[in-house]
Design a protein around this motif. Sequence first.
Motif, PDB file in Angstrom:
ATOM      1  N   HIS A 110     -13.388  -1.180  -1.522  1.00  0.00           N
ATOM      2  CA  HIS A 110     -13.607   0.298  -1.801  1.00  0.00           C
ATOM      3  C   HIS A 110     -12.609   0.878  -1.131  1.00  0.00           C
ATOM      4  N   LEU A 111     -11.649   0.373  -0.627  1.00  0.00           N
ATOM      5  CA  LEU A 111     -10.096   1.193  -0.307  1.00  0.00           C
ATOM      6  C   LEU A 111      -9.383   1.666  -1.637  1.00  0.00           C
ATOM      7  N   PRO A 112      -8.935   2.782  -1.281  1.00  0.00           N
ATOM      8  CA  PRO A 112      -8.113   3.265  -2.419  1.00  0.00           C
ATOM      9  C   PRO A 112      -6.941   2.229  -2.893  1.00  0.00           C
ATOM     10  N   GLN A 113      -6.791   1.916  -3.925  1.00  0.00           N
ATOM     11  CA  GLN A 113      -5.751   0.892  -4.441  1.00  0.00           C
ATOM     12  C   GLN A 113      -4.784   1.809  -5.400  1.00  0.00           C
ATOM     13  N   PRO A 114      -3.630   1.150  -5.392  1.00  0.00           N
ATOM     14  CA  PRO A 114      -2.896   0.274  -4.633  1.00  0.00           C
ATOM     15  C   PRO A 114      -2.171   0.792  -3.231  1.00  0.00           C
ATOM     16  N   GLY A 115      -2.805   1.720  -2.864  1.00  0.00           N
ATOM     17  CA  GLY A 115      -2.093   2.261  -1.526  1.00  0.00           C
ATOM     18  C   GLY A 115      -2.162   1.535  -0.336  1.00  0.00           C
ATOM     19  N   SER A 116      -3.517   0.945  -0.275  1.00  0.00           N
ATOM     20  CA  SER A 116      -3.701   0.111   0.857  1.00  0.00           C
ATOM     21  C   SER A 116      -3.013  -1.225   1.050  1.00  0.00           C
ATOM     22  N   TRP A 117      -2.250  -1.465  -0.042  1.00  0.00           N
ATOM     23  CA  TRP A 117      -1.282  -2.814  -0.069  1.00  0.00           C
ATOM     24  C   TRP A 117      -0.137  -2.409   0.657  1.00  0.00           C
ATOM     25  N   LEU A 118       0.139  -1.107   0.921  1.00  0.00           N
ATOM     26  CA  LEU A 118       1.271  -0.820   1.625  1.00  0.00           C
ATOM     27  C   LEU A 118       1.477  -1.629   3.065  1.00  0.00           C
ATOM     28  N   ALA A 119       0.408  -1.820   3.758  1.00  0.00           N
ATOM     29  CA  ALA A 119       0.355  -2.618   5.005  1.00  0.00           C
ATOM     30  C   ALA A 119       1.111  -3.974   4.900  1.00  0.00           C
ATOM     31  N   ILE A 120       0.940  -4.735   3.668  1.00  0.00           N
ATOM     32  CA  ILE A 120       1.525  -5.889   3.583  1.00  0.00           C
ATOM     33  C   ILE A 120       2.969  -5.744   3.794  1.00  0.00           C
TER      34      ILE A 120
END
Length: 171
Positions: A110-120
């Motif tokens: 439910h998190l906005p994708q792909p923005g949340s992947w930036l933390a990786i």
Amino acid sequence: MAAGFAYTGGPRPIAYSAGGELFVFLFFGLAAVTGSYYLQTFVISLSALVVATGVGLVASAVLLVNNYRDLESDRKARKLTLSHHLGRDNAQKLYALLLLLPFLVPLWPHLPQPGSWLAILCLPWALRLVRRFFLEEPGPQFNQVLVQTAQLQLLYSILLSTGLLVEILPQ
């Protein structure tokens, strides 16, 4: 202010117990992040709780490094932290969990994708810190691990927040 007093003062300070990491997780993770989200939206969100969990886990890792480094002097001072109760081997395993589990946050659907992947992007740094935590002897050199764990928390939080913000801003 009451939380700060409870952590270091009063008849049974949390800092002198095995509850420090849990306190940091709850206060600097769940309360700070979901509280801030609620103040801005007036909504309690499961997604905000998931993000708060990631932030709180890394914050707890910062405290764990400190307590692991100071384990012997803390024992002499009767400061029986979680590291005391777990022992060095289990504290190392917990540090790895606290530092690596937050990288599962972007998997939350439910998190906005792909923005949340930036933390990786900071995962390699976390892996290096876990390696150092397992290989280095506790002592003064652990000050660098402590500082770098705190820096990782900041970078993780900035990258995750930026990624989420970019995804929700109007195009």
